[in-house]
Write an enzyme that holds these catalytic residues in place. Sequence first.
Site, PDB file in Angstrom:
ATOM      1  CB  ILE A 595      -0.926   0.001   1.218  1.00 13.38           C
ATOM      2  CG1 ILE A 595      -1.816  -1.248   1.200  1.00 13.38           C
ATOM      3  CG2 ILE A 595      -1.759   1.271   1.251  1.00 13.38           C
ATOM      4  CD1 ILE A 595      -2.705  -1.375  -0.020  1.00 13.38           C
ATOM      5  N   PRO A 598      -1.472   4.863   2.829  1.00 10.85           N
ATOM      6  CG  PRO A 598      -0.649   3.847   4.756  1.00 10.85           C
ATOM      7  CD  PRO A 598      -0.249   4.769   3.642  1.00 10.85           C
ATOM      8  CB  THR A 600      -4.807   8.446  -1.061  1.00 15.55           C
ATOM      9  OG1 THR A 600      -3.544   7.773  -1.179  1.00 15.55           O
ATOM     10  CG2 THR A 600      -4.555   9.918  -0.806  1.00 15.55           C
ATOM     11  CD  GLN A 604      -9.480   5.841  -5.200  1.00 11.62           C
ATOM     12  OE1 GLN A 604      -9.771   5.125  -6.151  1.00 11.62           O
ATOM     13  NE2 GLN A 604     -10.003   7.036  -5.039  1.00 11.62           N
ATOM     14  N   GLY A 667      -3.407  -2.357  -8.073  1.00 10.24           N
ATOM     15  CA  GLY A 667      -4.440  -1.331  -8.142  1.00 10.24           C
ATOM     16  C   GLY A 667      -5.519  -1.540  -7.094  1.00 10.24           C
ATOM     17  CD  GLU A 670     -11.315  -0.473 -12.195  1.00 11.42           C
ATOM     18  OE1 GLU A 670     -12.159  -0.527 -13.095  1.00 11.42           O
ATOM     19  OE2 GLU A 670     -10.107  -0.666 -12.389  1.00 11.42           O
TER      20      GLU A 670
END
Length: 709
Positions: A595, A598, A600, A604, A667, A670
């Site tokens: 990560i 942490p 941001t 998300q 990523g 999503e």
Amino acid sequence: MTTTTTGTRAAKAVGTAHTRVEGRDKVTGAARYAGEIPFAGLAHGWLVLSTITRGRIRSVDTETVTGMPGVLMVLHHGNAPRVDTDYVGMLGMPPDPTVAVFQHDRVPHAGWPVALVVAETSEQAREAAEALVVRYEEEPHDVTFAGEYPDAHAVAGPSGAGVEEKGDLEAELAASDVVLDAVYSTPEEHHNSMEPHAVTALWDGGRLEVVDSNQGTLWVAGELANLFSLDPASVRVRSEHVGGGFGSKGVRAHQVAAVMAATALSRPVRVVMTRRQTFSLAGYRSPTTQRVRLGADAEGRLRALAHRCVSLTSTVYEFVESGAGPARVMYDAPAHHTANRVVPLDVPSPTFMRAPGEAPGSFALESALDELAEKCGVDPIELRLRNEPEVGPVSGLPFATRNLPACFREGARRFGWAGRDARPGVRREGRWLLGTGTAAASFGARAMPSTAAVTAEADGTFTVRINAADIGTGARTALTLVAADALEVPTGRVRVRIGDSDFGPAMIAGGSMGTRSWAWAVTAAAEELRERLALSGVVPAEGITVRSDTTEAIGALTQKERHSFGAQFAEVAVDVSTGEVRVRRMLGVFAAGRIVNPLTARGQLVGGMTWGISMALHEEAVRDRRTGALYGPDLAGYHVSTNADVPVVEAEWVDDPDPDDPVGFKGIGEIGIVGAAAAIANAVWHATGVRHRSLPIRPDRVLTAGPHA
């Protein structure tokens, strides 16, 4: 010449919480978005969209508006320049013909762009656009998505081939002790970024300059160069700050129309889509109908898995919502059949939307797994753990990492899953029935070749230039941390510049590949620069620049199944007298590599889960069969979760190291939405004893679904 040093700090930046480097500019208004940047001589364009769904344009009555105050021109199919659409773009796909505006008199769907009115002010352009009379020859249309179409055809999507099959499905189903055969559906959904789609186009010294809100400047520059048959070097696109995209901010009709008008008028032209226009022109998530068939032994181990997803596409452009894709990663069986099919209708073209394929596909798959667990009398988490695959179910490749079991174990501990009474409808608080549910999640962790340049400045600072796009994810800040660690300097000595096609090729912000791809390129350039400085120790006045290109390194990466994974948990309360569903708390635990930031990252993940609440309970765009248009295409008619709908939502992660991965990042943009809607739907079943296989779970559907426990 200046002597510079690196290696002066021991603490690592990556992995520590860091506020956004551009945060102060955004909250004070110093950060300007595409529709806010001033230009001398700026004119304003306003799109006119069709009021019919299918047919031909008979006439455009321009004479009535060209004399109105401030009106400069009206572009339409009778006077617009021709563009070229015979090419394959950056994403390996032909352009959506919707972007080739004003090329013919055909109208293939409601909200098709038929004209652009350009005036001195936005208000004048809007008034004239609303006064413009366009006459049509209307034809019958079909916008009704029924899900099962005999002429639906298989299409390959982002998750692979249209159809993947192994084993004898019918034989394994017949030999199974427990069989589930169910149909699930999801509605049409829309992106609705807070910042509107806005662009300004102008010619400067023979070069096309475009200031835009997009998810990849080189992508937009390349498409514009192809459409207008320009030398790619003569097109520059800038997009410094973007207020959300979610897949919708690629190449759209407003950009092409702005270029046409700027060329004709020889002055800057700005076009901003209205909220209602985005419902027709910015793409959306197709509705889906998904049939899932599962066969298992008495202990819940799968013998057969079949997942068939049907979605719609427009008649002018083929796009598939590959809902069957998650099954190709999540679970294996001796018979494993998946298919993605589409049916063309007289509707606007769908497009990528946060977790395309995975979001609707996981709702069906993870709901079906929950139903199978009920039939087998097995705890839903235990059932999933019993069906953990050793290799990719379709690819046969090894997993780089697959820490889904760790996500479930940690999530169960944090959520208090132990001791859960599996019986539905037994927990009650007054008029509320309470239930808990869970679901698994996955999303690909790929990387694409990118370039970056890092400069050691004479004043001891460093400038990173990379054609990244920060669409609100905190990418600019993440790359600052990555560069600082690679250079071994404090973050305060690093400046990151992004969003300029002149910076060279780089991955777009999409597919949860942006930060992973960009960080790889930045690290490579920064590490080489650090080595050069260690040898010379001196920086000339013009600085020292190192440029990287990760094409070769990414091509040499060992072929494996690379994914982020997650376990979603939800608790809901259902009012059996009104049908109201309230999510009381949610927890997501994820395995997403290292990560970077942490602060941001959590934003998300929580944002994705919040969208999952919206997907499960609120979002639904409905088309009028008679007119072919949407009911209420705005944020009054299209319902989304608001503050009152979002309770305690927590996101955590587990260690997920991959020793063979030179970057280690995955990523997270999503993965947060994947599995969230299924966890909520499974919790609603646990609360009421009634399964909801169609989203959203509206109060009327709760009331009419049958008796509650």
